[in-house]
Motif scaffolding. Structure first.
Motif, PDB file in Angstrom:
ATOM      1  N   ASP A 157      -3.215   0.522  -6.995  1.00  0.00           N
ATOM      2  CA  ASP A 157      -2.531   1.187  -5.887  1.00  0.00           C
ATOM      3  C   ASP A 157      -2.682   2.704  -5.984  1.00  0.00           C
ATOM      4  OD1 ASP A 157      -0.472   1.385  -3.662  1.00  0.00           O
ATOM      5  OD2 ASP A 157       0.443   2.581  -5.257  1.00  0.00           O
ATOM      6  N   THR A 158      -3.034   3.311  -4.861  1.00  0.00           N
ATOM      7  CA  THR A 158      -3.058   4.778  -4.801  1.00  0.00           C
ATOM      8  C   THR A 158      -2.273   5.283  -3.600  1.00  0.00           C
ATOM      9  OG1 THR A 158      -5.146   4.720  -3.579  1.00  0.00           O
ATOM     10  CG2 THR A 158      -5.288   4.982  -5.981  1.00  0.00           C
ATOM     11  N   ARG A 159      -1.617   4.391  -2.878  1.00  0.00           N
ATOM     12  CA  ARG A 159      -0.924   4.787  -1.657  1.00  0.00           C
ATOM     13  C   ARG A 159       0.596   4.817  -1.802  1.00  0.00           C
ATOM     14  NH1 ARG A 159      -3.223   1.354   3.058  1.00  0.00           N
ATOM     15  NH2 ARG A 159      -2.560   3.114   4.311  1.00  0.00           N
ATOM     16  N   VAL A 160       1.157   3.914  -2.577  1.00  0.00           N
ATOM     17  CA  VAL A 160       2.615   3.792  -2.653  1.00  0.00           C
ATOM     18  C   VAL A 160       3.167   4.471  -3.907  1.00  0.00           C
ATOM     19  CG1 VAL A 160       4.549   2.162  -2.786  1.00  0.00           C
ATOM     20  CG2 VAL A 160       2.592   1.666  -1.300  1.00  0.00           C
ATOM     21  N   LEU A 161       2.569   4.178  -5.040  1.00  0.00           N
ATOM     22  CA  LEU A 161       3.056   4.713  -6.314  1.00  0.00           C
ATOM     23  C   LEU A 161       2.427   6.074  -6.564  1.00  0.00           C
ATOM     24  CD1 LEU A 161       2.741   1.410  -8.362  1.00  0.00           C
ATOM     25  CD2 LEU A 161       4.806   2.348  -7.292  1.00  0.00           C
TER      26      LEU A 161
END
Length: 134
Positions: free
Chosen positions: A62-66
């Motif tokens: 993940d690179t969008r939420v966390l």
């Protein structure tokens, strides 16, 4: 916030930790209290290994939420709480405190952005937890 729980619950079950993956000697020493608690709770350890590995996979991909270490902790804590509330994981006495102490030692207690280096450290910490649960 619920990304880790959703990943654990609904995505295909993660592969167990790779036999070739080993935490460093320092990680092994730091996670020993968690390992001791889990060795006394083998049924819980099997399920927790899957969850820890799933969290590592989610953080790695993940690179969008966390975006920060606080996001990771919040998602992990929410996932664990929900899993216990819904009977997916048993409540293991002393484990939340031991896990938090390990994560604090491994990652620090300061909120930091998830740079590639910090993200790698977070992934390594959760893989170490999965290793301790084996």
């Amino acid at each position: 916030l619920l990304l880790a729980f959703v990943g654990y619950k609904y995505l295909p079950k993660p592969q167990p930790t790779a036999p070739s993956w080993q935490p460093t000697a320092a990680q092994q020493a730091a996670v020993q209290p968690v390992e001791a608690i889990l060795s006394a709770n083998p049924e819980a350890a099997a399920e927790l290994e899957k969850m820890y590995w799933a969290v590592a996979q989610v953080v790695e991909s993940d690179t969008r939420v966390l975006k920060s270490t606080a996001d990771v902790r919040q998602a992990y804590n929410a996932a664990g709480s929900l899993a216990v509330q819904h009977g997916e994981l048993p409540l293991v006495s002393g484990l939340p405190e031991a896990t938090d102490a390990f994560l604090t030692e491994a990652l620090g207690n300061k909120v930091e952005p998830l740079t590639p280096e910090k993200r790698s450290a977070v992934v390594g910490a959760f893989r170490t937890l999965a290793w301790a649960a084996k």
